[in-house]
Scaffold this motif. Structure first.
Motif, PDB file in Angstrom:
ATOM      1  N   THR A   1       0.850  -1.185   0.000  1.00 59.69           N
ATOM      2  CA  THR A   1       0.000   0.000   0.000  1.00 59.69           C
ATOM      3  C   THR A   1       0.887   1.236   0.000  1.00 59.69           C
ATOM      4  OG1 THR A   1      -1.928   1.039   1.032  1.00 59.69           O
ATOM      5  CG2 THR A   1      -0.188   0.245   2.504  1.00 59.69           C
ATOM      6  N   LEU A   2       0.280   2.408  -0.065  1.00 51.60           N
ATOM      7  CA  LEU A   2       1.024   3.668  -0.051  1.00 51.60           C
ATOM      8  C   LEU A   2       0.397   4.594   0.980  1.00 51.60           C
ATOM      9  CD1 LEU A   2       1.463   4.320  -3.896  1.00 51.60           C
ATOM     10  CD2 LEU A   2       3.163   3.399  -2.295  1.00 51.60           C
ATOM     11  N   PRO A   3       1.016   4.752   2.151  1.00 57.22           N
ATOM     12  CA  PRO A   3       0.505   5.697   3.147  1.00 57.22           C
ATOM     13  C   PRO A   3       0.743   7.127   2.696  1.00 57.22           C
ATOM     14  CG  PRO A   3       2.616   4.819   3.854  1.00 57.22           C
ATOM     15  CD  PRO A   3       2.246   4.078   2.601  1.00 57.22           C
ATOM     16  N   ALA A   4       0.177   8.070   3.432  1.00 56.03           N
ATOM     17  CA  ALA A   4       0.271   9.488   3.060  1.00 56.03           C
ATOM     18  C   ALA A   4       1.718   9.947   2.921  1.00 56.03           C
ATOM     19  CB  ALA A   4      -0.461  10.334   4.099  1.00 56.03           C
ATOM     20  N   SER A   5       2.592   9.477   3.800  1.00 55.29           N
ATOM     21  CA  SER A   5       3.994   9.912   3.751  1.00 55.29           C
ATOM     22  C   SER A   5       4.677   9.452   2.470  1.00 55.29           C
ATOM     23  CB  SER A   5       4.756   9.371   4.967  1.00 55.29           C
ATOM     24  OG  SER A   5       4.678   7.952   5.017  1.00 55.29           O
ATOM     25  N   LEU A   6       4.396   8.233   2.016  1.00 58.86           N
ATOM     26  CA  LEU A   6       4.997   7.740   0.773  1.00 58.86           C
ATOM     27  C   LEU A   6       4.382   8.411  -0.447  1.00 58.86           C
ATOM     28  CD1 LEU A   6       5.684   3.884   1.022  1.00 58.86           C
ATOM     29  CD2 LEU A   6       7.297   5.785   0.951  1.00 58.86           C
ATOM     30  N   VAL A   7       3.103   8.715  -0.394  1.00 63.85           N
ATOM     31  CA  VAL A   7       2.469   9.434  -1.504  1.00 63.85           C
ATOM     32  C   VAL A   7       3.147  10.790  -1.684  1.00 63.85           C
ATOM     33  CG1 VAL A   7       0.342  10.564  -2.266  1.00 63.85           C
ATOM     34  CG2 VAL A   7       0.258   8.255  -1.320  1.00 63.85           C
ATOM     35  N   GLU A   8       3.389  11.486  -0.572  1.00 57.79           N
ATOM     36  CA  GLU A   8       4.086  12.773  -0.635  1.00 57.79           C
ATOM     37  C   GLU A   8       5.486  12.604  -1.230  1.00 57.79           C
ATOM     38  OE1 GLU A   8       5.383  16.484   2.326  1.00 57.79           O
ATOM     39  OE2 GLU A   8       4.658  14.578   3.162  1.00 57.79           O
ATOM     40  N   THR A   9       6.186  11.559  -0.817  1.00 56.04           N
ATOM     41  CA  THR A   9       7.521  11.294  -1.340  1.00 56.04           C
ATOM     42  C   THR A   9       7.482  11.028  -2.836  1.00 56.04           C
ATOM     43  OG1 THR A   9       8.403  10.442   0.750  1.00 56.04           O
ATOM     44  CG2 THR A   9       9.460   9.670  -1.267  1.00 56.04           C
ATOM     45  N   LEU A  10       6.539  10.209  -3.274  1.00 57.92           N
ATOM     46  CA  LEU A  10       6.479   9.826  -4.686  1.00 57.92           C
ATOM     47  C   LEU A  10       6.125  11.014  -5.578  1.00 57.92           C
ATOM     48  CD1 LEU A  10       4.779   6.376  -4.168  1.00 57.92           C
ATOM     49  CD2 LEU A  10       7.069   6.766  -5.111  1.00 57.92           C
ATOM     50  N   VAL A  11       5.300  11.926  -5.088  1.00 53.72           N
ATOM     51  CA  VAL A  11       5.027  13.148  -5.858  1.00 53.72           C
ATOM     52  C   VAL A  11       6.304  13.970  -5.987  1.00 53.72           C
ATOM     53  CG1 VAL A  11       3.800  15.357  -5.817  1.00 53.72           C
ATOM     54  CG2 VAL A  11       2.580  13.247  -5.282  1.00 53.72           C
ATOM     55  N   ALA A  12       7.071  14.062  -4.909  1.00 47.13           N
ATOM     56  CA  ALA A  12       8.286  14.880  -4.908  1.00 47.13           C
ATOM     57  C   ALA A  12       9.376  14.303  -5.794  1.00 47.13           C
ATOM     58  CB  ALA A  12       8.807  15.036  -3.474  1.00 47.13           C
ATOM     59  N   VAL A  13       9.421  12.974  -5.942  1.00 48.66           N
ATOM     60  CA  VAL A  13      10.510  12.362  -6.702  1.00 48.66           C
ATOM     61  C   VAL A  13      10.137  12.046  -8.150  1.00 48.66           C
ATOM     62  CG1 VAL A  13      11.422  11.382  -4.572  1.00 48.66           C
ATOM     63  CG2 VAL A  13      10.032   9.943  -6.059  1.00 48.66           C
ATOM     64  N   LEU A  14       8.856  11.869  -8.426  1.00 50.16           N
ATOM     65  CA  LEU A  14       8.436  11.486  -9.772  1.00 50.16           C
ATOM     66  C   LEU A  14       7.994  12.664 -10.628  1.00 50.16           C
ATOM     67  CD1 LEU A  14       6.449   8.185  -9.087  1.00 50.16           C
ATOM     68  CD2 LEU A  14       8.777   8.447  -9.951  1.00 50.16           C
ATOM     69  N   LEU A  15       7.827  13.833 -10.033  1.00 52.27           N
ATOM     70  CA  LEU A  15       7.479  15.043 -10.774  1.00 52.27           C
ATOM     71  C   LEU A  15       8.567  16.083 -10.548  1.00 52.27           C
ATOM     72  CD1 LEU A  15       4.596  13.630 -10.273  1.00 52.27           C
ATOM     73  CD2 LEU A  15       3.667  15.915 -10.640  1.00 52.27           C
ATOM     74  N   GLU A  16       8.962  16.744 -11.608  1.00 57.20           N
ATOM     75  CA  GLU A  16       9.907  17.832 -11.457  1.00 57.20           C
ATOM     76  C   GLU A  16       9.243  18.959 -10.661  1.00 57.20           C
ATOM     77  OE1 GLU A  16      11.487  19.096 -15.170  1.00 57.20           O
ATOM     78  OE2 GLU A  16      11.984  17.058 -15.833  1.00 57.20           O
ATOM     79  N   PRO A  17      10.011  19.789  -9.973  1.00 55.20           N
ATOM     80  CA  PRO A  17       9.415  20.887  -9.203  1.00 55.20           C
ATOM     81  C   PRO A  17       8.501  21.749 -10.076  1.00 55.20           C
ATOM     82  CG  PRO A  17      11.740  20.675  -8.667  1.00 55.20           C
ATOM     83  CD  PRO A  17      11.484  19.735  -9.807  1.00 55.20           C
ATOM     84  N   GLY A  18       7.259  21.919  -9.622  1.00 54.27           N
ATOM     85  CA  GLY A  18       6.282  22.710 -10.356  1.00 54.27           C
ATOM     86  C   GLY A  18       5.569  21.972 -11.476  1.00 54.27           C
ATOM     87  N   GLU A  19       5.936  20.712 -11.738  1.00 52.95           N
ATOM     88  CA  GLU A  19       5.329  19.974 -12.853  1.00 52.95           C
ATOM     89  C   GLU A  19       3.912  19.521 -12.520  1.00 52.95           C
ATOM     90  OE1 GLU A  19       6.204  16.038 -15.687  1.00 52.95           O
ATOM     91  OE2 GLU A  19       7.386  16.373 -13.866  1.00 52.95           O
TER      92      GLU A  19
END
Length: 292
Positions: A199-217
């Motif tokens: 599963t993906l808890p809230a903390s990992l979801v936040e991490t995955l957004v930060a690492v899989l999208l460029e800043p501002g993307e």
């Protein structure tokens, strides 16, 4: 990217080093009257790196750059980097295990070329549901892959390595047991006891957004699901789960509903990472900006 990543990591570590150094000075001052601590200094050297691991290494470098080149707070960056490093360890052992004992899919035919999959469901999706069972089977298949990898006859013989039960036990400690322990620590594998699933808890979801999208993307939710799968083998959408089921035993073929990733969409919305659109697929956004 190499220069940007090196500079970004250096700046991030410097930003976090200053408050830690001040804390260390306080500790040193209060411990002046205590017995001196004799430090044990030993040199450490890097081992060899398998050349074929360039694929996941390139993914890791791009993911790191998205974090360190953003304008996020240094402490927040360190938390994200901690999660990312854990995910990269789990990804790396799976990639390497497939290289030795698995069947890597042909190039161009699969959305994910890692040869493994982590079928991911909502935290409330119990083991009694079809997708919960598939996720449980995915955990088992991953551990079986790692268990078999260290016992493969194709592995090169390392000098000074004894072929006995103790060495295999140590290998398991750094194989499927490490995968299970680390996965539970970051919340990727639940529950702490009993039948496990991804599963993906809230903390990992936040991490995955930060690492899989460029800043501002910003990108459509469907593309986010694809990027999640292409980078880590995390299957959450219907298309990705359908492909991931092929890595499991033939007896596990549940019907995959089109809205199986609705739980992840809700998690993104709660975290403020989703832009709902009335007439189109919602957009996932990385709220961080690139450092000027």
């Amino acid at each position: 990217m190499r220069n940007q990543l090196a500079d970004g990591l250096s700046q991030t570590l410097s930003a976090i080093d200053d408050p830690i150094s001040k804390l260390g000075a306080v500790i040193e001052h209060t411990a002046q009257e205590a017995p001196a601590v004799k430090e044990r200094r030993t040199s450490q050297a890097f081992g060899w790196v398998y050349q074929a691991s360039w694929r996941e290494a390139a993914l890791f470098a791009w993911e790191l750059s998205n974090v360190v080149l953003s304008n996020q707070d240094a402490l927040k960056k360190m938390r994200v980097l901690q999660d990312l490093c854990c995910l990269h360890v789990l990804r790396s052992v799976c990639f390497q295990a497939v290289r030795w004992v698995g069947d890597r899919p042909s190039e161009g035919k699969k959305e994910f070329s890692g040869g493994y999959s982590w079928i991911t469901v909502g935290a409330n999706a119990g083991i009694g549901t079809d997708l919960g069972k598939a996720s449980n089977a995915s955990v088992s298949a991953t551990e079986e892959l790692l268990y078999g990898a260290v016992r493969s006859e194709l592995l090169p013989t390392l000098s000074g390595l004894a072929e006995d039960d103790l060495s295999l036990k140590k290998a398991d400690d750094q194989g499927f047991k490490l995968f299970r322990s680390l996965g539970k620590q970051i919340g990727l594998i639940v529950p702490p006891k009993g039948p496990m699933r991804f599963t993906l808890p809230a903390s990992l979801v936040e991490t995955l957004v930060a690492v899989l999208l460029e800043p501002g993307e910003r990108l459509p939710f469907d593309e986010f699901l694809q990027r999640l799968y292409r980078h880590f083998g995390i299957a959450a959408g219907a298309v990705q789960i359908e492909e991931a089921l092929e890595t499991l035993s033939a007896g596990i073929r549940p019907a995959v509903p089109n809205d199986c990733a609705a739980w992840l969409e809700d998690e993104l919305k709660r975290g403020g990472f989703l832009i709902p659109l009335s007439d189109a697929t919602p957009l996932v956004k990385n709220p961080a900006k690139k450092k000027s």
